[in-house]
Design a protein around this motif. Structure first.
Motif, mmCIF file in Angstrom:
data_model
loop_
_atom_site.group_PDB
_atom_site.id
_atom_site.type_symbol
_atom_site.label_atom_id
_atom_site.label_comp_id
_atom_site.label_asym_id
_atom_site.label_seq_id
_atom_site.Cartn_x
_atom_site.Cartn_y
_atom_site.Cartn_z
ATOM 1 N N VAL A 280 0.823 -1.216 0.000
ATOM 2 C CA VAL A 280 0.000 0.000 0.000
ATOM 3 C C VAL A 280 0.859 1.269 0.000
ATOM 4 O O VAL A 280 0.346 2.375 -0.172
ATOM 5 N N TYR A 281 2.154 1.091 0.199
ATOM 6 C CA TYR A 281 3.067 2.231 0.312
ATOM 7 C C TYR A 281 4.233 1.985 -0.630
ATOM 8 O O TYR A 281 4.115 1.208 -1.581
ATOM 9 N N THR A 282 5.392 2.633 -0.368
ATOM 10 C CA THR A 282 6.495 2.452 -1.297
ATOM 11 C C THR A 282 7.064 1.035 -1.225
ATOM 12 O O THR A 282 7.141 0.501 -0.138
ATOM 13 N N GLN B 179 3.451 17.152 -7.826
ATOM 14 C CA GLN B 179 4.571 17.566 -8.704
ATOM 15 C C GLN B 179 5.864 16.795 -8.470
ATOM 16 O O GLN B 179 6.730 16.735 -9.344
ATOM 17 N N ARG B 180 6.038 16.208 -7.276
ATOM 18 C CA ARG B 180 7.261 15.410 -7.018
ATOM 19 C C ARG B 180 6.828 14.145 -6.294
ATOM 20 O O ARG B 180 6.951 14.032 -5.075
ATOM 21 N N ILE B 181 6.274 13.218 -7.048
ATOM 22 C CA ILE B 181 5.758 11.998 -6.423
ATOM 23 C C ILE B 181 6.916 11.016 -6.258
ATOM 24 O O ILE B 181 7.467 10.506 -7.240
ATOM 25 N N LEU B 182 7.286 10.756 -4.994
ATOM 26 C CA LEU B 182 8.481 9.960 -4.675
ATOM 27 C C LEU B 182 9.610 10.487 -5.574
ATOM 28 O O LEU B 182 9.741 11.676 -5.750
ATOM 29 N N GLY B 183 10.416 9.588 -6.123
ATOM 30 C CA GLY B 183 11.449 10.058 -7.054
ATOM 31 C C GLY B 183 10.988 9.918 -8.499
ATOM 32 O O GLY B 183 11.817 9.820 -9.401
ATOM 33 N N GLY C 270 -2.390 6.616 0.496
ATOM 34 C CA GLY C 270 -1.478 5.666 1.151
ATOM 35 C C GLY C 270 -0.993 6.187 2.495
ATOM 36 O O GLY C 270 -0.958 5.459 3.488
ATOM 37 N N LYS C 271 -0.617 7.469 2.543
ATOM 38 C CA LYS C 271 -0.101 8.042 3.798
ATOM 39 C C LYS C 271 -1.183 7.988 4.877
ATOM 40 O O LYS C 271 -0.901 7.699 6.038
ATOM 41 N N LEU C 272 -2.428 8.273 4.494
ATOM 42 C CA LEU C 272 -3.490 8.273 5.501
ATOM 43 C C LEU C 272 -3.848 6.860 5.937
ATOM 44 O O LEU C 272 -4.220 6.643 7.096
ATOM 45 N N PHE D 60 1.730 18.452 4.209
ATOM 46 C CA PHE D 60 2.102 18.633 2.802
ATOM 47 C C PHE D 60 2.957 17.455 2.374
ATOM 48 O O PHE D 60 3.902 17.091 3.068
ATOM 49 N N GLU D 61 2.668 16.917 1.219
ATOM 50 C CA GLU D 61 3.364 15.711 0.776
ATOM 51 C C GLU D 61 3.687 15.800 -0.705
ATOM 52 O O GLU D 61 2.808 16.085 -1.537
ATOM 53 N N ASP D 62 4.919 15.570 -1.026
ATOM 54 C CA ASP D 62 5.370 15.421 -2.414
ATOM 55 C C ASP D 62 5.039 16.615 -3.313
ATOM 56 O O ASP D 62 4.643 16.459 -4.473
ATOM 57 N N PHE D 63 5.228 17.802 -2.752
ATOM 58 C CA PHE D 63 5.237 19.027 -3.555
ATOM 59 C C PHE D 63 6.669 19.194 -4.100
ATOM 60 O O PHE D 63 7.625 18.725 -3.489
ATOM 61 N N ASP E 145 6.059 16.482 5.494
ATOM 62 C CA ASP E 145 6.619 15.164 5.762
ATOM 63 C C ASP E 145 7.982 14.968 5.087
ATOM 64 O O ASP E 145 8.883 14.352 5.652
ATOM 65 N N ASP E 146 8.122 15.480 3.873
ATOM 66 C CA ASP E 146 9.360 15.270 3.120
ATOM 67 C C ASP E 146 10.518 16.058 3.721
ATOM 68 O O ASP E 146 11.659 15.608 3.711
ATOM 69 N N ILE E 147 10.213 17.217 4.272
ATOM 70 C CA ILE E 147 11.254 18.048 4.890
ATOM 71 C C ILE E 147 11.429 17.635 6.360
ATOM 72 O O ILE E 147 12.535 17.298 6.796
ATOM 73 N N SER F 138 16.231 7.401 -1.386
ATOM 74 C CA SER F 138 15.293 7.733 -2.469
ATOM 75 C C SER F 138 14.329 6.593 -2.775
ATOM 76 O O SER F 138 14.704 5.422 -2.766
ATOM 77 N N ASN F 139 13.096 6.994 -3.075
ATOM 78 C CA ASN F 139 12.009 6.055 -3.372
ATOM 79 C C ASN F 139 11.511 6.265 -4.796
ATOM 80 O O ASN F 139 11.670 7.347 -5.341
ATOM 81 N N PRO F 140 10.833 5.250 -5.379
ATOM 82 C CA PRO F 140 10.717 3.884 -4.872
ATOM 83 C C PRO F 140 12.021 3.108 -5.099
ATOM 84 O O PRO F 140 13.052 3.742 -5.346
ATOM 85 N N ASN G 291 12.496 5.449 6.581
ATOM 86 C CA ASN G 291 11.364 6.060 5.882
ATOM 87 C C ASN G 291 10.535 6.859 6.881
ATOM 88 O O ASN G 291 10.329 6.415 8.020
ATOM 89 N N ASN G 292 10.051 8.011 6.413
ATOM 90 C CA ASN G 292 9.287 8.869 7.333
ATOM 91 C C ASN G 292 8.010 8.198 7.879
ATOM 92 O O ASN G 292 7.380 8.720 8.791
ATOM 93 N N ALA G 293 7.668 7.021 7.332
ATOM 94 C CA ALA G 293 6.504 6.281 7.858
ATOM 95 C C ALA G 293 6.712 5.897 9.329
ATOM 96 O O ALA G 293 5.744 5.603 10.038
HETATM 97 C C1 LIG Z 1 8.613 8.599 1.740
HETATM 98 C C2 LIG Z 1 8.280 9.852 1.126
HETATM 99 O O1 LIG Z 1 7.594 10.659 1.708
HETATM 100 C C3 LIG Z 1 8.784 10.136 -0.184
HETATM 101 O O2 LIG Z 1 9.538 9.355 -0.739
HETATM 102 O O3 LIG Z 1 8.410 11.193 -0.709
#
Ligand SMILES: CC(=O)C(=O)O
Ligand SMILES: NC(=O)C1=CN([C@@H]2O[C@H](COP(=O)(O)OP(=O)(O)OC[C@H]3O[C@@H](n4cnc5c(N)ncnc54)[C@H](OP(=O)(O)O)[C@@H]3O)[C@@H](O)[C@H]2O)C=CC1
Ligand SMILES: [Mg+2]
Length: 602
Positions: A149-151, A202-206, A220-222, A292-295, A316-318, A457-459, A502-504
């Protein structure tokens, strides 16, 4: 439907949230198509095209509606008595099975799928069908299902979101909704929202700009907020802000689900975000947490700086990533000699994650060493796509990189930077796979007895190196962790257990701490408290396996401890509004946690 039937059905059934008054709903239901047909007939002609009908909402879940309601559905686990009381007789086959047996069957079915995306869609279908069973599976099999369900799988799901899209799982707020965002929020079926995860895709994972298809990330985060942190699913809201995408492949894709236009920027972008943030506070109050996630980083830093003054916001990313990495480094000190101040850090990647982590390590160092952050930053170096960040590049650097522009000759390649800076800890936050080459890892191993190598870096495809590479190229000496999971690896007769950095590990417990204390703002000291709490959860046995993070299977306990430390800090800083402070915050956190066990229906 006669009145006796309506009355009986209402008295014995389960009330669910409603917007339309019961009577209106029932009238619509009773009249619906029928009234339109009659009206058409009275006009002399039976309507041949599909006439418009009224979409009606119901107020009570019973019978088929109950089976279709994911919040209350138990499937074959409805007892005979419940089937009788709630108009389910005949709608289910006769067998009654336990939730445990449902879980066993679902896990068996999931394991038949060889393709990760099939497992992902099966899990999403389950979430749509039977929410409690979904969370029971995720909680009881967290290590097996987190990668589903996640990376890494959520990354592929976002890339193919248009094709696999079945039912909306969150709120879509696009430029079309400009001026109507408050109205849009009111369309969401739940009113008491406490945690929002929002992306603009705009910046979904890598994986770059995935536009509206980034929705997989907030969803997924929720799911993790609930499974890992115990936040009730009904108070969680996934949001995707769609301002277009610059991903040409998506714009050309007939199955793309978002706005087919280039990204809005500047005033148009910020006006939409401002309307969203104002509406959120207006609708849900001061204490709703917005994650905020993956901006993309140019927006992420600005949004965090702007809204941390007025809202309860967390990037979360920062910030989450910073807290998890600091925890790993603190824990790693048990496997290394010396203290934090004995270490030198080198990053590949100077964006949200890289500079966020660097800043929190510098803050922790300054507290430990009782010197300024400016001073402790000198122990931390960053490389971006143009090479080592040095003072001669100051003119062209983005503002978040400026504090890291140390006095040094320019260095283009990572391997040369490693040889020159001689870091003890190497951290990958570049979003580019394979950048920790054999030369880089061998260089790290040439002057470190135990090089710490974190490929964040993900995924998995974007991981700076694999676990196998880190262990073989360092001859089994690396302390390794990665953003996406790797299997244990055997080298030279010994099994190595790579950890997941991972920030999870952080955001679910961190969010729980904020919510349970009624925190009104996020403070850096809360991030440090979360790091400390996580590092304390690493056991002797984990260290013996070379791990710097505890296993995810204990995550609820870990989250309760993180929540307690974060809440304690909120009370200490005067930022908590839920008074009086509970005496035992760990116990209180545990008592607040959502349970996926089925309730009995009267
Ligand atoms: C884990 C996460 O938040 C990311 O890869 O953007
Ligand atoms: N494990 C975890 O919990 C987390 C992992 N991540 C992962 O970290 C990665 C980066 O995320 P984020 O920091 O938000 O992204 P950003 O876009 O903010 O930053 C990426 C950075 O990497 C640099 N970079 C890109 N390509 C190269 C290259 N070939 N060589 C050197 N540097 C390069 C960029 O350089 P420039 O500035 O010059 O463009 C930029 O500084 C993603 O894969 C993400 O999934 C993120 C958050 C949490
Ligand atoms: Mg992220």
């Amino acid at each position: 439907m006669n009145s006796y039937y309506i009355k009986k059905r209402f008295c014995s059934s389960i009330f669910i949230q409603q917007r339309a008054p019961i009577l209106t709903s029932l009238l619509s239901r009773c009249l619906g198509n029928q009234s339109i047909t009659m009206a058409s007939e009275m006009n002399g002609a039976v309507e041949t095209r599909n006439p418009p009908v009224t979409p009606w909402t119901i107020s009570v879940a019973s019978g088929n509606t109950l089976l279709r309601d994911p919040h209350h559905n138990k499937g074959l686990a409805f007892t005979q008595k419940e089937r009788e009381s709630h108009y389910l007789l005949g709608l289910l086959p006769p067998v009654v099975i336990s939730q445990e047996l449902q879980e066993k069957k679902m896990m068996y079915n999931l394991r038949q799928y060889q393709i990760p995306l099939q497992r992902y869609t099966a899990m999403m279908d389950l979430q749509e069908r039977n929410q409690k069973l979904f969370y029971k599976l995720l909680i009881d099999h967290v290590e097996e299902l987190l990668p589903v369900v996640y990376t890494p799988t959520v990354g592929e799901a976002c890339q193919k979101y248009g094709s696999i899209f079945r039912r909306p799982q969150g709120l879509y707020i696009s430029l079309n909704e400009k001026g109507k965002i408050l109205e849009v929020l009111k369309n969401w079926p739940h009113k008491n929202i406490q945690v929002i995860v929002v992306t603009d895709g705009q910046r979904i994972l890598g994986l770059g700009d995935l536009g509206c298809q980034g929705m997989g990330i907030p969803v997924g985060k929720l799911a993790l907020y609930t499974a890992l942190g115990g936040i009730k699913p009904s108070v969680c809201l996934p949001v995707t802000i769609d301002v277009g995408t610059n991903n040409q492949k998506l714009l050309d894709d007939e199955f793309y689900i978002g706005l087919k236009q280039k990204r809005a920027t500047g005033d148009e972008y910020h006006a939409l975000l401002e309307e969203f943030m104002v509406a959120v506070k207006q609708n849900y109050g001061e204490k709703v947490l917005v994650q905020f996630e993956d901006f993309a980083n140019h927006n992420a830093f600005d949004l965090l700086a702007k809204y941390s003054k007025t809202h309860l916001v967390f990037n979360d990313d920062i910030q989450g990533t910073a807290s998890v990495v600091l925890a790993g480094v603190i824990a790693a000190l048990k496997l290394l000699s010396g203290s934090l101040s004995d270490h030198t850090f080198l990053f590949l990647g100077a964006g949200e994650a890289g500079t966020g982590i660097a800043e929190l390590i510098a803050l922790e160092l300054s507290k430990q060493m009782q010197v300024t952050v400016e001073e402790t930053r000198k122990k931390i170096w960053l490389v971006d796509s143009k090479g080592l960040i040095v003072d001669s590049r100051k003119e062209s650097l983005q503002s978040f990189k400026l504090p890291w522009a140390h006095l040094h000759e320019p260095i283009r390649d990572l391997v040369d930077a490693v040889k020159e800076i001689k870091p003890t800890v190497l951290i990958g936050t570049s979003g580019v796979g394979g950048t920790f080459t054999k030369d880089v890892v061998e260089a790290m191993a040439s002057f470190n007895k135990k090089p710490v190598i974190l490929a964040l870096s993900n995924p998995t495809s974007q991981s700076e190196c694999t676990a196998e590479e880190a262990y073989t190229w360092s001859e089994g000496r690396a302390i390794f962790a990665s953003g996406s999971p790797f299997d244990p690896y055997e080298y030279d007769g010994k099994t190595f257990y790579p950890g997941q950095s991972n920030n999870a590990y952080i955001f679910p417990g961190f969010g729980l701490g904020l919510v349970m204390s009624g925190a009104i703002r996020v403070h850096n000291d809360m991030l440090l408290a979360a790091s400390e709490a996580l590092a304390q959860q690493v056991t002797v046995e984990n260290f013996e396996n070379g791990l710097i993070y505890p296993p995810f299977k204990n995550i609820r306990k870990i989250s309760a401890n993180i929540a307690a430390k974060v809440a304690a800090k909120a009370y200490e800083l005067g930022l908590a509004s839920n008074l009086p402070r509970p005496e035992n915050l760990v116990e209180y956190a545990e008592s607040c946690m959502y349970s996926p066990v089925y309730p009995n229906y009267r």
